[in-house]
Design a protein around this motif. Structure first.
Motif, PDB file in Angstrom:
ATOM      1  N   TYR A 115       7.366  27.889 110.766  1.00  0.00           N
ATOM      2  CA  TYR A 115       5.984  27.715 111.199  1.00  0.00           C
ATOM      3  C   TYR A 115       5.926  27.067 112.568  1.00  0.00           C
ATOM      4  CZ  TYR A 115       4.689  28.685 106.354  1.00  0.00           C
ATOM      5  OH  TYR A 115       4.521  29.270 105.121  1.00  0.00           O
TER       6      TYR A 115
ATOM      7  N   GLU B 233      -1.456  31.049 105.032  1.00  0.00           N
ATOM      8  CA  GLU B 233      -0.363  30.108 105.279  1.00  0.00           C
ATOM      9  C   GLU B 233       0.972  30.715 104.855  1.00  0.00           C
ATOM     10  OE1 GLU B 233       1.467  26.372 106.306  1.00  0.00           O
ATOM     11  OE2 GLU B 233      -0.444  27.312 106.820  1.00  0.00           O
TER      12      GLU B 233
ATOM     13  N   GLU C  32       6.500  38.340 115.713  1.00  0.00           N
ATOM     14  CA  GLU C  32       5.738  37.426 114.866  1.00  0.00           C
ATOM     15  C   GLU C  32       4.464  38.080 114.342  1.00  0.00           C
ATOM     16  OE1 GLU C  32       4.971  33.642 116.626  1.00  0.00           O
ATOM     17  OE2 GLU C  32       6.878  33.597 117.682  1.00  0.00           O
TER      18      GLU C  32
ATOM     19  N   ASP D 181       1.969  33.441 107.325  1.00  0.00           N
ATOM     20  CA  ASP D 181       2.162  32.944 108.684  1.00  0.00           C
ATOM     21  C   ASP D 181       3.609  32.556 108.954  1.00  0.00           C
ATOM     22  OD1 ASP D 181       0.975  32.529 111.152  1.00  0.00           O
ATOM     23  OD2 ASP D 181       0.676  30.402 110.797  1.00  0.00           O
ATOM     24  N   SER D 182       4.400  32.438 107.893  1.00  0.00           N
ATOM     25  CA  SER D 182       5.808  32.076 108.050  1.00  0.00           C
ATOM     26  C   SER D 182       6.577  33.208 108.731  1.00  0.00           C
ATOM     27  CB  SER D 182       6.434  31.791 106.682  1.00  0.00           C
ATOM     28  OG  SER D 182       7.852  31.782 106.760  1.00  0.00           O
ATOM     29  N   LYS D 183       7.316  32.866 109.781  1.00  0.00           N
ATOM     30  CA  LYS D 183       8.130  33.868 110.460  1.00  0.00           C
ATOM     31  C   LYS D 183       9.207  34.433 109.539  1.00  0.00           C
ATOM     32  CE  LYS D 183       7.407  31.535 114.905  1.00  0.00           C
ATOM     33  NZ  LYS D 183       6.564  30.453 114.358  1.00  0.00           N
TER      34      LYS D 183
ATOM     35  N   ASN E  77       0.580  36.994 113.258  1.00  0.00           N
ATOM     36  CA  ASN E  77      -0.486  35.998 113.211  1.00  0.00           C
ATOM     37  C   ASN E  77      -1.574  36.555 112.310  1.00  0.00           C
ATOM     38  OD1 ASN E  77       0.348  33.857 115.105  1.00  0.00           O
ATOM     39  ND2 ASN E  77       0.313  35.504 116.594  1.00  0.00           N
TER      40      ASN E  77
END
Length: 523
Positions: free
Chosen positions: A215, A163, A342, A166-168, A344
């Motif tokens: 997100y 999590e 990005e 996952d933050s840009k 993932n």
């Protein structure tokens, strides 16, 4: 005796270990071979083909890792939707699925793990003392709790770490630290249109901007703003939050998957992305497929982009991450620069192609290296050599896929749909179902295609729902000058042919819809 062309006696005299390039190199001996590290791809293959630990991919569909069971013994799929209606020997789907409106992929997976039929199925295939291994695309802390209670090993990084990464915004900062820059940008809190333009001008970004929230699916949380009306359409999602503000470039998005191992980061093949095509998705900028072909990138760009990914992978390791991840690399068409896009930190929608490439068949699928990291086996592999070989093989294969979503504002009960299996283009140009098939690995040329049905008869379709996935050995996009990609005529024909096989009853003629999944059941 077979002539290997090697003088074994001279090797023994010199003390050099003699290793043959086949599974015999890892055949059982008096010494337990798993006690020593795996040292080459042959030994990795043998380990996977003799694996006795049950491994399960859990998800709405088996799409992401479909076909991995060809390499890994005791690898199976537990899914909510069964495109084969019970005919696939490695796919298990609960028979009883009561009315539930799932809001996310995580909810689907947690429901599956806690389902009594699934628990009984896993239990029937587990011997005492063995902990089943579980992998999936979407998971959270509840997933971890369920697996701990049931005695399963969730072979993924911790949900909290995933999590965080996952933050840009976090991805941008980590990339900057190791020389893997993003498109020129600022990370800022924006309160108004004038504030946005002022901060962007001060950073030299211009007034044609792309704004991303930390997100969310890029198709829904990436906003293109070049005037005040454009700002007003998305202001509610931006104001008061730290966002990434980028100069808008004429970019070509390229996707690549990688695995961070104890020996280094292994980088998979590069693929272009299908994004925002209105024939496939109602979301502007939304992902809807991938293409892998020899000229995705030239040799120089492929090496530069690979270096970005390896740098980021090494930095993720410092955060405690290991295993599979996907990166979007943005190529500036105007000046040839490669930028980090990005991250993932998980299995992605591109995995289906990554695992069927020439590199996968020459060695092992990329995800196999993820399994090694989490299967309690030690290994010492030459990652640099693997990366170099895969770089050469990248120019030797062609695969494409596209996810067909419902694009019309309709809610219908599906009464008939396209079946899962292999299709061919006949002499009249029509798409014809040829035979049932377990996956797309048997496709030979551009006259064939594989369709994986997601929603079928008895399910509901609505705007944004995933109907199914088409996989083919052909291009689905073509470039229009230096502008964005457009779908090929062939791709449009495939889409129309699949859609034509779906029929349904409007909501007024059917019971209330069972919206059983989010708009992102795949990526």
């Amino acid at each position: 005796m077979t002539d290997t062309g090697i003088d074994a006696e001279s090797h023994e005299a010199s003390g050099t270990e003699l290793t043959y390039g086949n599974d015999a190199a890892f055949a059982p001996t008096d010494d337990d071979p798993i006690r020593r590290p795996l040292r080459n791809i042959s030994e990795v293959r043998h380990f996977l083909r003799t694996n006795e630990t049950p491994i399960y991919f859990v998800g709405a569909t088996p799409f992401n890792l479909l076909g991995l069971d060809r390499w890994v013994r005791n690898f199976s799929y537990i899914t909510y939707y069964d495109g084969w209606d019970g005919a696939h020997p490695r796919v298990f789907t609960p028979k009883r699925k009561p009315y539930i409106e799932f809001d996310s992929g995580e909810e689907i997976n947690n429901w599956l793990l806690a389902n009594a039929e699934v628990i009984a199925y896993i239990g029937s295939r587990t011997v005492p003392g063995v902990r089943p291994k579980i992998c999936m695309v979407f998971f959270d802390d509840e997933t971890e709790r369920i697996c701990a209670e049931l005695g399963y090993d969730l072979i993924l990084p911790k949900a909290a770490l995933r999590e965080h990464l996952d933050s840009k915004l976090v991805t941008t900062r980590l990339g900057n630290e190791v020389g893997a820059p993003s498109v020129p940008n600022i990370l800022a809190v924006v309160e108004s249109y004038d504030d946005l333009i002022g901060q962007a001008a001060a950073a030299g970004l211009g007034t044609d901007l792309v704004v991303q929230t930390a997100y969310g699916d890029s198709g829904k949380t990436t906003f293109f703003i070049d005037d005040e009306p454009g700002w007003k359409r998305c202001a509610k999602d931006i104001v008061g939050h730290e966002v990434k503000v980028m100069r808008r470039i004429n970019n070509r998005p390229v996707a690549v998957e990688a695995v961070l191992t104890r020996c280094g980061t292994i980088v998979g093949p590069f693929m272009t992305e299908l994004t925002g095509h209105p024939e496939l998705t109602p979301y502007r900028g939304g992902w809807c497929g991938n293409e892998m072909f020899p000229d995705v990138l030239d040799d120089d760009l492929r090496r530069r982009a690979g270096d970005l990914v390896r740098r980021l992978g090494d930095r993720l390791g410092q955060e405690g991450y290991r295993g599979f991840f996907e990166v979007d690399v943005l190529i500036d068409v105007d000046d040839g620069e490669a930028y980090l896009g990005e991250l993932n930190p998980r299995i992605s929608g591109a995995s289906s192609i990554t695992n069927v490439t020439a590199g996968a068949y020459a060695d092992v699928p990329l995800f196999a290296f993820h399994l090694l990291e989490f299967m309690g086996v030690d290994f010492e592999l030459d990652v640099a050599e693997i990366n170099e070989r895969w770089l050469e093989l990248a120019s030797a294969d062609l695969w494409s896929q596209m996810v067909i979503k419902e694009t019309s504002p309709v809610v219908e009960l599906i009464t008939d749909s396209a079946p899962t299996g292999q299709y061919v283009i006949d002499r009249s140009g029509a798409l014809v179902f040829r035979r049932a098939a377990l996956d797309w690995h048997q496709l030979q040329n551009d006259s064939e295609a594989f369709f994986l049905r997601i929603y079928g008869a008895g399910d509901y379709r609505w705007k944004g729902a995933d109907l199914g996935v088409v996989v083919t050995k052909d291009r689905l996009q073509h470039s229009v000058g230096n502008g964005p990609y457009a779908l090929t005529i062939r791709a449009k024909h495939l889409i129309e042919a699949i859609r034509d096989q779906y029929t349904g009853l409007p909501l007024r003629d059917a019971r209330p819809p069972t919206l059983r999944a989010s708009n992102s059941t795949i990526k």
